[in-house]
Motif scaffolding. Structure first.
Motif, PDB file in Angstrom:
ATOM      1  N   GLU A   1       0.777  -1.198  -0.664  1.00  0.00           N
ATOM      2  CA  GLU A   1       0.033   0.020  -0.137  1.00  0.00           C
ATOM      3  C   GLU A   1       1.078   0.778  -0.107  1.00  0.00           C
ATOM      4  OE1 GLU A   1      -3.270   2.181   2.962  1.00  0.00           O
ATOM      5  OE2 GLU A   1      -2.349   0.349   3.594  1.00  0.00           O
ATOM      6  N   PHE A   2       1.910   1.138   0.733  1.00  0.00           N
ATOM      7  CA  PHE A   2       2.887   2.276   0.911  1.00  0.00           C
ATOM      8  C   PHE A   2       3.771   2.374  -0.546  1.00  0.00           C
ATOM      9  CE2 PHE A   2       6.866   4.336   1.525  1.00  0.00           C
ATOM     10  CZ  PHE A   2       6.891   5.260   2.103  1.00  0.00           C
ATOM     11  N   ALA A   3       3.983   1.410  -1.261  1.00  0.00           N
ATOM     12  CA  ALA A   3       4.362   2.110  -2.027  1.00  0.00           C
ATOM     13  C   ALA A   3       3.872   2.579  -3.542  1.00  0.00           C
ATOM     14  CB  ALA A   3       5.177   0.556  -2.972  1.00  0.00           C
ATOM     15  N   GLN A   4       2.175   1.991  -3.493  1.00  0.00           N
ATOM     16  CA  GLN A   4       1.086   2.573  -4.323  1.00  0.00           C
ATOM     17  C   GLN A   4       1.262   4.132  -3.985  1.00  0.00           C
ATOM     18  OE1 GLN A   4      -0.835   0.686  -7.101  1.00  0.00           O
ATOM     19  NE2 GLN A   4       0.773  -0.503  -6.545  1.00  0.00           N
ATOM     20  N   TRP A   5       0.795   4.697  -2.608  1.00  0.00           N
ATOM     21  CA  TRP A   5       1.136   6.168  -2.493  1.00  0.00           C
ATOM     22  C   TRP A   5       2.196   6.895  -3.091  1.00  0.00           C
ATOM     23  CZ3 TRP A   5      -3.847   6.433  -2.495  1.00  0.00           C
ATOM     24  CH2 TRP A   5      -5.239   5.477  -1.704  1.00  0.00           C
ATOM     25  N   TRP A   6       3.272   6.260  -2.599  1.00  0.00           N
ATOM     26  CA  TRP A   6       4.074   6.298  -2.871  1.00  0.00           C
ATOM     27  C   TRP A   6       4.675   7.239  -4.699  1.00  0.00           C
ATOM     28  CZ3 TRP A   6       8.865   6.167  -6.078  1.00  0.00           C
ATOM     29  CH2 TRP A   6      10.079   7.063  -6.003  1.00  0.00           C
ATOM     30  N   LEU A   7       4.140   5.554  -5.038  1.00  0.00           N
ATOM     31  CA  LEU A   7       3.947   5.959  -6.696  1.00  0.00           C
ATOM     32  C   LEU A   7       3.288   6.992  -6.889  1.00  0.00           C
ATOM     33  CD1 LEU A   7       3.948   2.268  -7.493  1.00  0.00           C
ATOM     34  CD2 LEU A   7       6.314   4.003  -8.140  1.00  0.00           C
ATOM     35  N   SER A   8       2.015   7.260  -6.479  1.00  0.00           N
ATOM     36  CA  SER A   8       0.765   8.284  -6.696  1.00  0.00           C
ATOM     37  C   SER A   8       1.036   9.877  -6.255  1.00  0.00           C
ATOM     38  CB  SER A   8      -0.481   8.059  -6.088  1.00  0.00           C
ATOM     39  OG  SER A   8      -1.120   6.690  -6.481  1.00  0.00           O
ATOM     40  N   ASP A   9       2.287  10.179  -5.622  1.00  0.00           N
ATOM     41  CA  ASP A   9       3.093  11.158  -5.043  1.00  0.00           C
ATOM     42  C   ASP A   9       3.981  11.375  -6.284  1.00  0.00           C
ATOM     43  OD1 ASP A   9       2.757  13.268  -2.778  1.00  0.00           O
ATOM     44  OD2 ASP A   9       4.727  12.707  -3.082  1.00  0.00           O
ATOM     45  N   ALA A  10       4.574  10.509  -6.640  1.00  0.00           N
ATOM     46  CA  ALA A  10       5.791  10.824  -7.321  1.00  0.00           C
ATOM     47  C   ALA A  10       4.595  11.147  -8.890  1.00  0.00           C
ATOM     48  CB  ALA A  10       6.584   9.719  -7.396  1.00  0.00           C
ATOM     49  N   SER A  11       3.758  10.717  -9.053  1.00  0.00           N
ATOM     50  CA  SER A  11       3.513  10.860 -10.486  1.00  0.00           C
ATOM     51  C   SER A  11       2.510  12.241 -10.539  1.00  0.00           C
ATOM     52  CB  SER A  11       2.264  10.161 -10.717  1.00  0.00           C
ATOM     53  OG  SER A  11       0.990  10.305  -9.840  1.00  0.00           O
ATOM     54  N   LEU A  12       1.877  13.126  -9.203  1.00  0.00           N
ATOM     55  CA  LEU A  12       1.892  13.956  -9.185  1.00  0.00           C
ATOM     56  C   LEU A  12       2.439  15.442  -8.623  1.00  0.00           C
ATOM     57  CD1 LEU A  12      -1.438  12.963  -6.742  1.00  0.00           C
ATOM     58  CD2 LEU A  12      -1.504  14.004  -8.525  1.00  0.00           C
ATOM     59  N   LYS A  13       3.729  14.625  -8.480  1.00  0.00           N
ATOM     60  CA  LYS A  13       4.505  15.999  -7.997  1.00  0.00           C
ATOM     61  C   LYS A  13       5.274  15.505  -8.912  1.00  0.00           C
ATOM     62  CE  LYS A  13       9.151  16.538  -6.048  1.00  0.00           C
ATOM     63  NZ  LYS A  13      10.224  15.794  -5.593  1.00  0.00           N
ATOM     64  N   VAL A  14       5.453  15.092 -10.356  1.00  0.00           N
ATOM     65  CA  VAL A  14       6.097  15.763 -12.044  1.00  0.00           C
ATOM     66  C   VAL A  14       4.580  16.499 -12.603  1.00  0.00           C
ATOM     67  CG1 VAL A  14       6.586  13.960 -13.693  1.00  0.00           C
ATOM     68  CG2 VAL A  14       7.048  12.867 -11.986  1.00  0.00           C
ATOM     69  N   LEU A  15       3.213  15.672 -12.048  1.00  0.00           N
ATOM     70  CA  LEU A  15       2.340  15.928 -13.021  1.00  0.00           C
ATOM     71  C   LEU A  15       2.422  18.179 -12.710  1.00  0.00           C
ATOM     72  CD1 LEU A  15       0.324  16.662 -14.727  1.00  0.00           C
ATOM     73  CD2 LEU A  15      -1.330  15.575 -12.613  1.00  0.00           C
ATOM     74  N   PHE A  16       2.558  18.143 -11.921  1.00  0.00           N
ATOM     75  CA  PHE A  16       2.194  19.876 -10.810  1.00  0.00           C
ATOM     76  C   PHE A  16       3.967  20.359 -11.879  1.00  0.00           C
ATOM     77  CE2 PHE A  16      -1.848  18.155  -9.193  1.00  0.00           C
ATOM     78  CZ  PHE A  16      -2.770  19.155  -9.084  1.00  0.00           C
ATOM     79  N   GLY A  17       4.982  20.064 -11.349  1.00  0.00           N
ATOM     80  CA  GLY A  17       6.161  20.332 -11.607  1.00  0.00           C
ATOM     81  C   GLY A  17       6.270  20.690 -13.048  1.00  0.00           C
ATOM     82  N   PHE A  18       5.218  19.500 -13.810  1.00  0.00           N
ATOM     83  CA  PHE A  18       5.044  20.406 -14.957  1.00  0.00           C
ATOM     84  C   PHE A  18       4.212  21.335 -15.859  1.00  0.00           C
ATOM     85  CE2 PHE A  18       2.448  19.631 -19.212  1.00  0.00           C
ATOM     86  CZ  PHE A  18       4.025  20.363 -19.890  1.00  0.00           C
ATOM     87  N   LEU A  19       3.110  20.867 -15.139  1.00  0.00           N
ATOM     88  CA  LEU A  19       1.987  22.884 -14.707  1.00  0.00           C
ATOM     89  C   LEU A  19       2.398  23.392 -14.875  1.00  0.00           C
ATOM     90  CD1 LEU A  19      -1.079  20.965 -13.612  1.00  0.00           C
ATOM     91  CD2 LEU A  19      -0.686  20.947 -16.266  1.00  0.00           C
ATOM     92  N   HIS A  20       3.579  23.783 -13.571  1.00  0.00           N
ATOM     93  CA  HIS A  20       4.183  24.845 -13.043  1.00  0.00           C
ATOM     94  C   HIS A  20       5.252  25.815 -14.395  1.00  0.00           C
ATOM     95  CE1 HIS A  20       2.754  24.169  -9.104  1.00  0.00           C
ATOM     96  NE2 HIS A  20       2.523  25.322  -8.994  1.00  0.00           N
ATOM     97  N   THR A  21       5.484  24.952 -15.345  1.00  0.00           N
ATOM     98  CA  THR A  21       6.003  25.294 -15.448  1.00  0.00           C
ATOM     99  C   THR A  21       6.255  26.579 -16.584  1.00  0.00           C
ATOM    100  OG1 THR A  21       6.628  23.232 -17.068  1.00  0.00           O
ATOM    101  CG2 THR A  21       8.337  23.520 -15.700  1.00  0.00           C
ATOM    102  N   LEU A  22       4.392  25.696 -17.283  1.00  0.00           N
ATOM    103  CA  LEU A  22       3.735  26.935 -18.315  1.00  0.00           C
ATOM    104  C   LEU A  22       3.731  28.238 -18.057  1.00  0.00           C
ATOM    105  CD1 LEU A  22       1.293  23.844 -19.345  1.00  0.00           C
ATOM    106  CD2 LEU A  22       3.666  24.382 -20.182  1.00  0.00           C
ATOM    107  N   PRO A  23       3.666  28.805 -19.154  1.00  0.00           N
ATOM    108  CA  PRO A  23       2.836  30.470 -18.469  1.00  0.00           C
ATOM    109  C   PRO A  23       1.746  30.249 -18.388  1.00  0.00           C
ATOM    110  CG  PRO A  23       3.023  30.202 -20.862  1.00  0.00           C
ATOM    111  CD  PRO A  23       3.787  28.755 -20.503  1.00  0.00           C
ATOM    112  N   GLN A  24       1.272  31.501 -17.714  1.00  0.00           N
ATOM    113  CA  GLN A  24      -0.164  31.522 -16.930  1.00  0.00           C
ATOM    114  C   GLN A  24      -0.827  31.542 -18.703  1.00  0.00           C
ATOM    115  OE1 GLN A  24      -0.588  35.061 -14.657  1.00  0.00           O
ATOM    116  NE2 GLN A  24      -2.747  34.663 -14.465  1.00  0.00           N
ATOM    117  N   GLY A  25      -1.851  30.479 -18.021  1.00  0.00           N
ATOM    118  CA  GLY A  25      -2.821  30.271 -19.328  1.00  0.00           C
ATOM    119  C   GLY A  25      -4.301  30.909 -19.308  1.00  0.00           C
ATOM    120  N   TRP A  26      -4.516  31.478 -18.217  1.00  0.00           N
ATOM    121  CA  TRP A  26      -6.208  31.675 -17.345  1.00  0.00           C
ATOM    122  C   TRP A  26      -6.323  32.870 -18.708  1.00  0.00           C
ATOM    123  CZ3 TRP A  26     -10.089  29.105 -17.395  1.00  0.00           C
ATOM    124  CH2 TRP A  26     -11.191  29.161 -16.930  1.00  0.00           C
TER     125      TRP A  26
END
Length: 754
Positions: free
Chosen positions: A421-446
């Motif tokens: 279970e811990f491994a699943q949560w760690w991987l989930s957290d890591a995937s979200l870290k990658v996603l939001f890290g990418f989103l923060h690199t984008l210019p303000q788009g709204w």
């Protein structure tokens, strides 16, 4: 009758619930019921379809009347009820269902939100309480282009709010879901993205911080973070795949294709219950059941028939869901995809296999971006120019990595082992870290978009039809005419001889907008509260939606319900000038004798006197706005002493067409001589329905009515707009004239404003 035709009749029969100004009485329904049955009995298709549509209309109205019943009968006095807690902040806000009233069971159980009270014991989901409550019918602010809180609450069956007078726990045990959610929250505490994991897994969006919400909105990824068809479908697929894998162990004659479908539906139903039967998840589960039933029928159904039957299934179970913005967004998104793939099919045969998936993903995102523009602009008043790039990563990552990891983590939380279970949560957290890290690199788009673009946003739909039917060659003038028609609102100007005053419905505060030639001046800026203010929530979006450029602010006085949004407005438009009588830095004076011109209108200040010792309400800056024919008197919160001081020396300048009633209609203001001296035709009052001071005062209202004024208050009328021109003047109220809908009515006790 064919099933698709029946679904069409049901959808058509429910549509009037969106537009009815009032719900028909039961006597009317009894009168049309035999007519509907008679028409449905005939063999002629038109008569039969009309009869079925009428029958479904009756069903929808009965559901709406059932929804309204608690709002009309429970407020007004203390009620003895039994409730089941459905959600809580573990402090002073509790969501519940009223299962019993005076010992009698209520079905369906109406929803209530209990505010402001700590209960005598620790609260958790699933507990049963016996309570004495003071209930109030739901009542929301209503502004043109603003979020319709009253409609939203009714679509989610949250008809009531209230406070607890007395409470005794009957069953203090949390239900299984409540214990599971609490256990899961404790397990996720070490992970940085726990709030997003909870939002994705259980729909617990309340813990999302403002920065996370903003980045998702600006990048167009917010829909991925809600419990939706994606999550339910993945759960059903997982259930089906597990069943299919088990079937491989069976003899061939034991294997059938229906069993994985059944198990997938069961998995989806279980997951829907686990998320608390949230309306979006519940509606998705209904759609999945309808789709499975159509699949099991053994017949071939078109995409549009499946779509129509799924929407009809939702509305049959919950007719009031037609009010839900989330249902319209989901249904519109699916319809747009069907339209996109049917009218502009993509052939990927010429692409190599190793990047064919990339072409298909770009194609999908392009279709969603273009065809969802109308609903996105109407619902959110803006578009994300970075959504195409953001979703190129977000959609596959969340769909195929994050959500499956979260679902498997939830399953392992029940079954173990803990290290897995811990491994699943760690991987989930890591995937979200990658996603939001990418989103923060984008210019303000709204990009904020105003109301003029609503029709132009339909251009991609028109383009698809023109290209597919080759209309550009056969009917070129028609195509050009359609394009020009969609673009006309972009170039429509204001009437130069007219000007408007809008009293916004902001609750227990004041915010008025004087508008002319696309420019605006504000008189007061609403209220503020911890973490927000009226300008941030309403005034700034309202000004942008109506394509108005504010140039200045007149601040009546320093009280928080009048200056609450000042700092937000100055941060948004730093060039704004401010006039007031409070003497703050960079404020222009607003004292007796000050006059100025703006857009052909004359502004004259009549109170307070420069150097006067008045404080608080009686130091309010009283301003008259005049076009030479018509005028409005803006009075802030002045009370009787200031009114009599004005009458004593400056009475000849007070006469006005319209008056903003002083101090929200308090009996400490609006003295009879003052009302008579103004000698106006209409009185506008800003207040909230449920305020502690029971404003506006009934005595004050009668005083104005007896002097021949028309009375408009924001609790009853919502946003009030006055249009002045050389030809005359007119008043329009949003709740009763512009958007008269049954779900915008004043429910509950007629005189209950406190």
């Amino acid at each position: 009758m064919p099933l698709p035709a029946l679904a069409f009749c049901l959808n058509l029969g429910m549509l009037p619930l969106l537009f009815l100004p009032a719900l028909p009485e039961l006597a009317f329904l009894w009168a049309i019921l035999p007519v509907a049955c008679l028409l449905a009995w005939f063999r002629h298709p038109l008569l039969r379809y009309s009869g079925m549509t009428l029958l479904f209309f009756v069903w929808g109205v009965l559901a709406a009347l059932q929804l309204v019943w608690p709002m009309e009968h429970l407020p007004g006095e203390n009620r003895q009820v039994r409730v089941v807690i459905t959600d809580t902040d573990k402090a002073t806000t509790h969501y519940a269902k009223i299962t019993h009233l005076n010992g009698k069971r209520l079905f369906p159980a109406p929803g209530i939100v209990l505010y402001g009270e700590y209960l005598p014991e620790a609260v958790c989901v699933g507990q049963q309480w016996s309570m004495t409550i003071r209930a109030r019918a739901i009542h929301g602010q209503l502004n043109d282009g603003g979020f319709d809180t009253q409609r939203h609450a009714l679509s989610n069956h949250q008809q009531l709010t209230g406070r607890v007078v007395k409470a005794t726990v009957i069953n203090r045990h949390c239900n299984w879901r409540g214990r599971f959610v609490n256990s899961l929250k404790n397990r996720l505490e070490p992970f940085a993205w726990q709030s997003v994991i909870l939002a994705l897994g259980l729909g617990e969006r309340s813990s999302l911080d403002v920065d996370t919400k903003n980045i998702m909105r600006e990048t167009g990824t917010a829909l991925l973070m809600a419990i939706s068809g994606l999550h339910i479908a993945i759960t059903a697929i997982i259930g089906g795949l597990i069943t299919r894998a088990i079937q491989l162990l069976f003899p061939v004659h034991w294997i059938n294709w229906q069993l994985p479908l059944y198990v997938g539906v069961i998995f989806a139903g279980w997951y829907t219950w686990l998320t608390g039967m949230q309306p979006p998840a519940f509606r998705t589960a209904i759609s999945l059941i309808v789709w499975a039933a159509l699949r099991l029928s053994g017949r071939q159904w078109t995409s549009w028939q499946v779509w129509s039957c799924c929407v009809a299934g939702i509305l049959l179970v919950d007719p009031v869901a037609i009010l839900s913005q989330s249902l319209w967004l989901s249904a519109f998104a699916v319809a747009a995809l069907i339209f996109w793939y049917q009218w502009l099919p993509l052939s990927t045969n010429r692409f190599a296999w190793w990047y064919r998936w990339l072409v298909e993903l770009v194609y999908l995102q392009a279709g969603m971006t273009l065809l969802l523009l109308p609903l996105q602009i109407f619902s959110f008043h803006g578009i994300s120019i970075s959504s195409l790039v953001a979703n190129m990563l977000a959609v596959p990552l969340v769909t195929f990595v994050t959500v499956p990891l979260i679902l498997s983590g939830m399953l392992l939380h029940l079954t173990g082992p803990q290290w897995a279970e811990f491994a699943q949560w760690w991987l989930s957290d890591a995937s979200l870290k990658v996603l939001f890290g990418f989103l923060h690199t984008l210019p303000q788009g709204w990009v904020e978009v105003d109301a003029r673009w609503q029709w132009f946003a339909w251009l991609p739909w028109l383009w698809l039809v023109v290209v597919r039917l080759n209309l550009w060659r056969t009917f070129p003038l028609l195509c050009i005419g359609g394009m020009i028609t969609l673009m006309l609102p972009l170039f429509r100007g204001e009437k130069e001889d007219s000007w408007q005053v809008h009293m916004l419905d902001i609750g227990q505060g004041l915010a008025m907008v004087i508008e002319r030639n696309g420019k605006a001046i504000l008189y007061d800026t609403g209220l503020a509260w911890p973490g927000g203010d009226s300008a941030q929530q309403l005034i700034v979006p309202w000004l942008r939606w109506h394509h108005l450029q504010p140039e200045g602010i007149i601040l009546s006085h320093e009280h928080l319900d009048h200056r609450g949004g000042l700092n937000t407005l100055l941060r948004t438009w730093p060039a704004l000038w401010v006039r007031s009588s409070v003497g703050w830095d960079n404020h222009l004076p607003c004292f007796r004798g000050e006059t100025w011109q703006w857009q052909g209108l004359t502004f004259s200040a009549h109170w307070p006197l420069n150097g006067a010792t008045h404080k608080g309400n009686n130091r309010s800056c009283v301003v008259k706005v005049d076009d030479g024919i018509h005028s409005i008197l803006l009075t802030g919160d002045i009370e009787t002493p200031a009114e009599f001081a004005l009458l004593k020396r400056y009475w000849q300048h007070l006469a006005s067409t319209v008056i903003q009633v002083p101090h929200h209609g308090s009996n400490t203001s609006s003295a009879l001589p003052f009302i008579q001296r103004v000698n106006g035709h209409a009185a506008l009052v800003s207040a909230s329905r449920y305020n502690s001071w029971r404003l506006p005062s009934a005595k004050v209202k009668n005083r104005y009515l007896q002097q021949g004024y028309s009375w408009y208050d924001t609790p009853h009328h919502g946003q009030v707009s006055v249009t002045f021109s050389a030809q005359g003047w007119a008043i329009f109220s949003l709740r009763e004239q512009i958007l008269p809908r049954w779900y915008h009515q004043w429910f509950g006790v007629p005189g209950d404003n406190g």
